[in-house]
Design a protein around this motif. Structure first.
Motif, PDB file in Angstrom:
ATOM      1  N   ARG A  56      43.531  54.090  49.044  1.00 48.03           N
ATOM      2  CA  ARG A  56      43.831  53.292  47.859  1.00 48.03           C
ATOM      3  C   ARG A  56      43.391  51.843  48.021  1.00 48.03           C
ATOM      4  O   ARG A  56      42.978  51.198  47.060  1.00 48.03           O
ATOM      5  N   LEU A  57      43.453  51.331  49.242  1.00 54.16           N
ATOM      6  CA  LEU A  57      42.976  49.975  49.482  1.00 54.16           C
ATOM      7  C   LEU A  57      41.455  49.898  49.372  1.00 54.16           C
ATOM      8  O   LEU A  57      40.903  48.899  48.912  1.00 54.16           O
ATOM      9  N   GLN A  58      40.765  50.951  49.790  1.00 51.16           N
ATOM     10  CA  GLN A  58      39.309  50.971  49.681  1.00 51.16           C
ATOM     11  C   GLN A  58      38.862  50.925  48.222  1.00 51.16           C
ATOM     12  O   GLN A  58      37.759  50.455  47.914  1.00 51.16           O
ATOM     13  N   LEU A  59      39.710  51.422  47.328  1.00 46.53           N
ATOM     14  CA  LEU A  59      39.372  51.453  45.905  1.00 46.53           C
ATOM     15  C   LEU A  59      39.917  50.243  45.153  1.00 46.53           C
ATOM     16  O   LEU A  59      39.784  50.154  43.931  1.00 46.53           O
ATOM     17  N   ASP A  60      40.533  49.315  45.876  1.00 51.65           N
ATOM     18  CA  ASP A  60      41.094  48.116  45.271  1.00 51.65           C
ATOM     19  C   ASP A  60      39.993  47.076  45.081  1.00 51.65           C
ATOM     20  O   ASP A  60      39.289  46.734  46.025  1.00 51.65           O
ATOM     21  N   HIS A  61      39.852  46.541  43.868  1.00 47.97           N
ATOM     22  CA  HIS A  61      38.778  45.598  43.563  1.00 47.97           C
ATOM     23  C   HIS A  61      39.245  44.144  43.597  1.00 47.97           C
ATOM     24  O   HIS A  61      38.491  43.251  43.231  1.00 47.97           O
ATOM     25  N   THR A  62      40.475  43.881  44.027  1.00 48.84           N
ATOM     26  CA  THR A  62      40.997  42.519  44.050  1.00 48.84           C
ATOM     27  C   THR A  62      40.672  41.843  45.380  1.00 48.84           C
ATOM     28  O   THR A  62      40.112  42.457  46.290  1.00 48.84           O
ATOM     29  N   HIS A  63      41.064  40.604  45.491  1.00 53.78           N
ATOM     30  CA  HIS A  63      40.835  39.831  46.725  1.00 53.78           C
ATOM     31  C   HIS A  63      42.139  39.576  47.465  1.00 53.78           C
ATOM     32  O   HIS A  63      42.247  38.632  48.240  1.00 53.78           O
ATOM     33  N   ARG A  64      43.130  40.431  47.236  1.00 54.36           N
ATOM     34  CA  ARG A  64      44.420  40.232  47.882  1.00 54.36           C
ATOM     35  C   ARG A  64      44.346  40.510  49.382  1.00 54.36           C
ATOM     36  O   ARG A  64      43.580  41.373  49.815  1.00 54.36           O
ATOM     37  N   PRO A  65      45.131  39.787  50.201  1.00 54.09           N
ATOM     38  CA  PRO A  65      45.143  40.033  51.654  1.00 54.09           C
ATOM     39  C   PRO A  65      45.509  41.482  51.945  1.00 54.09           C
ATOM     40  O   PRO A  65      46.447  42.025  51.352  1.00 54.09           O
ATOM     41  N   GLN A  66      44.790  42.086  52.866  1.00 48.47           N
ATOM     42  CA  GLN A  66      44.949  43.520  53.093  1.00 48.47           C
ATOM     43  C   GLN A  66      46.247  43.898  53.794  1.00 48.47           C
ATOM     44  O   GLN A  66      46.875  44.887  53.457  1.00 48.47           O
ATOM     45  N   TRP A  67      46.668  43.088  54.788  1.00 54.60           N
ATOM     46  CA  TRP A  67      47.868  43.494  55.522  1.00 54.60           C
ATOM     47  C   TRP A  67      49.103  43.404  54.632  1.00 54.60           C
ATOM     48  O   TRP A  67      49.894  44.328  54.539  1.00 54.60           O
ATOM     49  N   GLY A  68      49.280  42.241  53.937  1.00 54.87           N
ATOM     50  CA  GLY A  68      50.413  42.109  53.041  1.00 54.87           C
ATOM     51  C   GLY A  68      50.347  43.126  51.920  1.00 54.87           C
ATOM     52  O   GLY A  68      51.361  43.687  51.508  1.00 54.87           O
ATOM     53  N   ASN A  69      49.136  43.375  51.434  1.00 60.58           N
ATOM     54  CA  ASN A  69      48.955  44.349  50.357  1.00 60.58           C
ATOM     55  C   ASN A  69      49.304  45.755  50.812  1.00 60.58           C
ATOM     56  O   ASN A  69      49.737  46.590  50.015  1.00 60.58           O
ATOM     57  N   SER A  70      49.110  46.059  52.078  1.00 61.52           N
ATOM     58  CA  SER A  70      49.403  47.391  52.597  1.00 61.52           C
ATOM     59  C   SER A  70      50.890  47.713  52.464  1.00 61.52           C
ATOM     60  O   SER A  70      51.262  48.794  51.977  1.00 61.52           O
ATOM     61  N   PHE A  71      51.734  46.773  52.888  1.00 66.68           N
ATOM     62  CA  PHE A  71      53.174  47.006  52.796  1.00 66.68           C
ATOM     63  C   PHE A  71      53.634  47.034  51.337  1.00 66.68           C
ATOM     64  O   PHE A  71      54.494  47.833  50.961  1.00 66.68           O
ATOM     65  N   HIS A  72      53.038  46.165  50.527  1.00 72.10           N
ATOM     66  CA  HIS A  72      53.361  46.141  49.105  1.00 72.10           C
ATOM     67  C   HIS A  72      52.964  47.463  48.455  1.00 72.10           C
ATOM     68  O   HIS A  72      53.719  48.041  47.656  1.00 72.10           O
ATOM     69  N   LEU A  73      51.792  47.948  48.807  1.00 70.24           N
ATOM     70  CA  LEU A  73      51.301  49.200  48.232  1.00 70.24           C
ATOM     71  C   LEU A  73      52.172  50.384  48.654  1.00 70.24           C
ATOM     72  O   LEU A  73      52.498  51.249  47.829  1.00 70.24           O
ATOM     73  N   MET A  74      52.567  50.421  49.918  1.00 71.31           N
ATOM     74  CA  MET A  74      53.410  51.525  50.374  1.00 71.31           C
ATOM     75  C   MET A  74      54.736  51.549  49.621  1.00 71.31           C
ATOM     76  O   MET A  74      55.208  52.610  49.192  1.00 71.31           O
ATOM     77  N   ARG A  75      55.320  50.372  49.449  1.00 69.75           N
ATOM     78  CA  ARG A  75      56.580  50.293  48.708  1.00 69.75           C
ATOM     79  C   ARG A  75      56.402  50.748  47.258  1.00 69.75           C
ATOM     80  O   ARG A  75      57.239  51.474  46.712  1.00 69.75           O
ATOM     81  N   ASN A  76      55.299  50.352  46.645  1.00 71.72           N
ATOM     82  CA  ASN A  76      55.041  50.736  45.254  1.00 71.72           C
ATOM     83  C   ASN A  76      54.794  52.233  45.106  1.00 71.72           C
ATOM     84  O   ASN A  76      55.219  52.845  44.118  1.00 71.72           O
ATOM     85  N   ILE A  77      54.108  52.825  46.070  1.00 63.88           N
ATOM     86  CA  ILE A  77      53.841  54.267  46.003  1.00 63.88           C
ATOM     87  C   ILE A  77      55.159  55.036  46.013  1.00 63.88           C
ATOM     88  O   ILE A  77      55.377  55.937  45.194  1.00 63.88           O
ATOM     89  N   VAL A  78      56.031  54.676  46.941  1.00 64.27           N
ATOM     90  CA  VAL A  78      57.327  55.363  47.045  1.00 64.27           C
ATOM     91  C   VAL A  78      58.150  55.134  45.792  1.00 64.27           C
ATOM     92  O   VAL A  78      58.769  56.064  45.248  1.00 64.27           O
ATOM     93  N   ARG A  79      58.155  53.893  45.282  1.00 63.02           N
ATOM     94  CA  ARG A  79      58.956  53.568  44.106  1.00 63.02           C
ATOM     95  C   ARG A  79      58.404  54.215  42.833  1.00 63.02           C
ATOM     96  O   ARG A  79      59.137  54.843  42.068  1.00 63.02           O
ATOM     97  N   ASP A  80      57.100  54.092  42.616  1.00 60.36           N
ATOM     98  CA  ASP A  80      56.508  54.541  41.358  1.00 60.36           C
ATOM     99  C   ASP A  80      56.272  56.039  41.296  1.00 60.36           C
ATOM    100  O   ASP A  80      56.212  56.614  40.205  1.00 60.36           O
ATOM    101  N   GLU A  81      56.141  56.672  42.444  1.00 64.55           N
ATOM    102  CA  GLU A  81      55.812  58.102  42.441  1.00 64.55           C
ATOM    103  C   GLU A  81      56.988  58.976  42.875  1.00 64.55           C
ATOM    104  O   GLU A  81      56.826  60.177  43.092  1.00 64.55           O
TER     105      GLU A  81
END
Length: 322
Positions: free
Chosen positions: A47-72
């Protein structure tokens, strides 16, 4: 715990098990166990490979994991796409080690059984094995990438492997199963460099251990710790220069990639223009976290299965004979 790493292996073992069969089972087992251990990191990386933003990857990783669990809905979402990933990894490693062993045998017969294989021999054997494996397993990776890149409830998302196969055939034809193949073939160089380094590191370590034990010129015994360190080192070495192809491949394999990109070259041009050099290294953080444990588990299971399988087989035969 130690393992004897023989310099030259015979074509057929005394117990009747062919080395090719042992290599295939060892590779298949390694693929299954490694996938189970690190699949959530694969979801994050994709999912990070398909991200087109310039957000920091490490912080985004934890944010993304939390969102996946919450949203799905649950932590089970981190295991979406597990089946195609497991099938792909187990089949890929099984085929890879099968061909790799047989190609090494061919090169050894050309050079003579008293001559060590060179780095070039290992590179060629690994590279050819990787090409054959990539061509045969690319359809699995297309389905896996698309499943990992979306939630199950997303519009158009595949619900299973069979659903993915039907959808690709209906909308894209057979060519759809081979999206991202060209970057995958470029990625073969990664495996070739890794195995070249791994084989030479194993040989050097074995000689070092033999020398420490007063048996210079002989083959020493490698421990599980040796396999962990050597596999991790060879993976870091190979991955330091070859990661960008994974980003290109992932973007070519995702849903509607044919509408966004014309070719692998077009992906490279667009990523460079819109995201810069950093765009080619998106997902590198979780990939490192995922790849090193995965690589260590894969090679540890592979080496141990290759060591124990013939001995377990011998034990079974002896039991039957009694």
């Amino acid at each position: 715990m130690t393992r004897v790493y023989p310099p030259i292996e015979t074509k057929t073992q005394s117990n009747g098990l062919s080395p090719s069969f042992v290599e295939t089972v060892a590779g298949f087992s390694a693929g299954v166990i490694a996938t189970l251990a690190v699949h959530p990191f694969d979801v994050l990386k994709t999912r990070l490979q398909l991200d087109h933003t310039h957000r920091p990857q490490w912080g985004n990783s934890f944010h993304l994991m939390r969102n996946i669990v919450r949203d799905e809905g649950s932590y089970a979402a981190l295991y979406r796409g597990l089946m195609p990933n497991m099938i792909g990894n187990s089949v890929s490693w099984g085929l890879y080690f099968l061909w790799y062993r047989n190609l090494k045998d061919i090169f050894q017969s050309w050079r003579g059984h008293n001559v060590h294989l060179t780095s070039l021999d290992y590179f060629l054997a690994s590279g050819l094995s990787g090409i054959l494996t990539a061509v045969l397993t690319n359809p699995i990776w297309v389905i896996k990438t698309r499943m990992l890149s979306s939630s199950r409830s997303a519009p158009g998302a595949y619900h299973s492997i069979s659903h993915g196969v039907r959808e690709i055939l209906a909308s894209e034809g057979l060519a759809g199963f081979y999206r991202g193949l060209i970057p995958s073939l470029f990625g073969v160089s990664h495996g070739a460099v890794q195995f070249m380094a791994y084989e030479q590191l194993k040989r050097r370590r074995a000689r070092q251990l033999a020398g420490a034990g007063g048996g210079a010129g002989q083959v020493g015994e490698l421990s599980n710790w040796d396999y962990l360190v050597l596999s991790a080192g060879s993976k870091v070495f190979a991955g330091s220069v070859t990661y960008p192809y994974q980003v290109v491949r992932a973007r070519l394999q995702t849903y509607n990639a044919d509408k966004a990109y014309k070719s692998a070259r077009d992906v490279v041009v667009q990523v460079w223009r819109k995201e810069g050099l950093g765009g080619f290294y998106k997902g590198l953080g979780p990939n490192i976290v995922r790849v090193l444990p995965s690589t260590c588990v894969t090679f540890l299971v592979y080496e141990n299965t290759k060591f124990y399988l013939p001995r377990v087989w011998d034990t079974g035969l002896a039991f039957e004979a009694d």
